[in-house]
Scaffold this motif. Structure first.
Motif, mmCIF file in Angstrom:
data_model
loop_
_atom_site.group_PDB
_atom_site.id
_atom_site.type_symbol
_atom_site.label_atom_id
_atom_site.label_comp_id
_atom_site.label_asym_id
_atom_site.label_seq_id
_atom_site.Cartn_x
_atom_site.Cartn_y
_atom_site.Cartn_z
ATOM 1 N N LYS A 69 0.823 -1.289 -0.095
ATOM 2 C CA LYS A 69 -0.109 0.085 0.010
ATOM 3 C C LYS A 69 0.837 1.323 -0.067
ATOM 4 O O LYS A 69 1.661 1.274 0.823
ATOM 5 C CB LYS A 69 -0.976 -0.062 1.316
ATOM 6 C CG LYS A 69 -1.787 1.202 1.275
ATOM 7 C CD LYS A 69 -2.576 1.456 2.560
ATOM 8 C CE LYS A 69 -3.127 2.902 2.806
ATOM 9 N NZ LYS A 69 -2.097 3.822 2.850
ATOM 10 N N SER A 75 -7.676 2.733 2.988
ATOM 11 C CA SER A 75 -8.054 1.204 2.854
ATOM 12 C C SER A 75 -9.469 1.164 3.181
ATOM 13 O O SER A 75 -10.053 0.767 4.150
ATOM 14 C CB SER A 75 -7.462 0.624 4.321
ATOM 15 O OG SER A 75 -5.890 0.666 4.277
ATOM 16 N N PRO A 100 -10.545 -4.472 1.621
ATOM 17 C CA PRO A 100 -9.252 -4.772 2.302
ATOM 18 C C PRO A 100 -9.239 -5.457 3.545
ATOM 19 O O PRO A 100 -10.315 -5.224 4.298
ATOM 20 C CB PRO A 100 -8.512 -3.444 2.502
ATOM 21 C CG PRO A 100 -9.805 -2.699 2.305
ATOM 22 C CD PRO A 100 -10.987 -3.459 1.372
ATOM 23 N N ILE A 114 -5.770 -8.057 0.229
ATOM 24 C CA ILE A 114 -7.427 -7.766 -0.147
ATOM 25 C C ILE A 114 -7.927 -9.211 -0.468
ATOM 26 O O ILE A 114 -7.186 -9.962 -1.350
ATOM 27 C CB ILE A 114 -7.026 -6.722 -1.233
ATOM 28 C CG1 ILE A 114 -6.367 -5.507 -0.900
ATOM 29 C CG2 ILE A 114 -8.453 -6.557 -2.256
ATOM 30 C CD1 ILE A 114 -6.230 -4.539 -1.993
#
Ligand code: URA
Length: 234
Positions: A69, A75, A100, A114
């Motif tokens: 990320k 998120s 996520p 994910i």
């Protein structure tokens, strides 16, 4: 398992349910070699072969992705104002139901999973499972050695919340590796704040036995095998 054709398509490809229905109308979808016109046709996920635009699809009930990320994305699955981690997925990895598994703050970087497997995410995030997460924190100054014992005995946050014991390992300079098995809101930043430090940068590098793939660039994603996905519980 039997599933409607349009639902099957939207769960296995980047098509939304509406786009899947359109593709079916446009005769771009075949079931076992025969063109299908009805979106509610039932597909046996184990034995039937569905193809889209001449490409056979390989059915996968769930998928698991690892992302490095980057900073500046949230998120979440959707956000009115901000770019989300799902917006970063390349088209061939998109499908319905992805989210996520656990959150990193907008300015936190590193390992994010994910998936569309709710049970997996639930187990990973359950406090009962004690899944460890390893972070690298860059502080506003070099930490005192005493942080090691402070984390080991359990930090008390500013609001009185008692945290479980964590393992801190000074890495030299202002960097510290920290392993914790909880996931309270802004936990790492609040734990360091309780000791008088400001976290200037935070990166998650490991969840359970699964480490961030160093080959990923910020914002890149790769598919995990089922074996790799299970490592979070090791
Ligand atoms: N702890 C934090 O403070 N922020 C994160 O993003 C993750 C853990």
């Amino acid at each position: 398992m039997k599933e409607r054709l349009d639902k099957y398509l939207s769960s296995q490809t980047a098509l939304s349910r509406k786009e899947a229905q359109k593709a079916i109308k446009e005769k771009r979808v075949f079931l076992n070699g025969t063109v299908i016109r009805a979106a509610d046709t039932k597909v046996d996920t184990e034995s039937d072969t569905v193809s889209l635009d001449g490409q056979p699809l390989t059915y996968q009930q769930y998928v698991y992705y690892m992302m490095d990320k980057p900073e500046g994305v949230v998120s979440a699955t959707k956000d009115r104002a901000e770019r989300t981690v799902l917006d970063l997925l390349p088209p061939d990895l998109r499908r319905d139901g992805l989210f996520p598994a656990g959150r990193l703050d907008k300015d936190t970087t590193g390992l994010l999973l994910i998936t569309d497997d709710g049970d997996y995410a639930h187990r990973m995030l359950s406090p009962k499972k004690h899944v460890k997460k390893r972070y690298i924190a860059t502080l506003d100054r070099e930490p005192e050695d005493s942080i090691v014992s402070a984390f080991a005995s359990g930090i008390i946050l500013g609001d009185g919340t008692v945290c479980k014991s964590g393992h801190a390992e000074p890495l030299g300079g202002s960097r510290v590796a920290l392993e914790i098995s909880e996931g309270k809101y802004h936990q790492v930043k609040r734990m360091f704040a309780a000791l008088g430090y400001h976290v200037e940068a935070l990166r998650r590098v490991q969840i359970g036995g699964l480490t961030l793939d160093k080959g990923l660039n910020p914002g890149e994603v790769r598919v995990l095998t089922a074996e790799e996905a299970k490592k979070v519980f090791c």
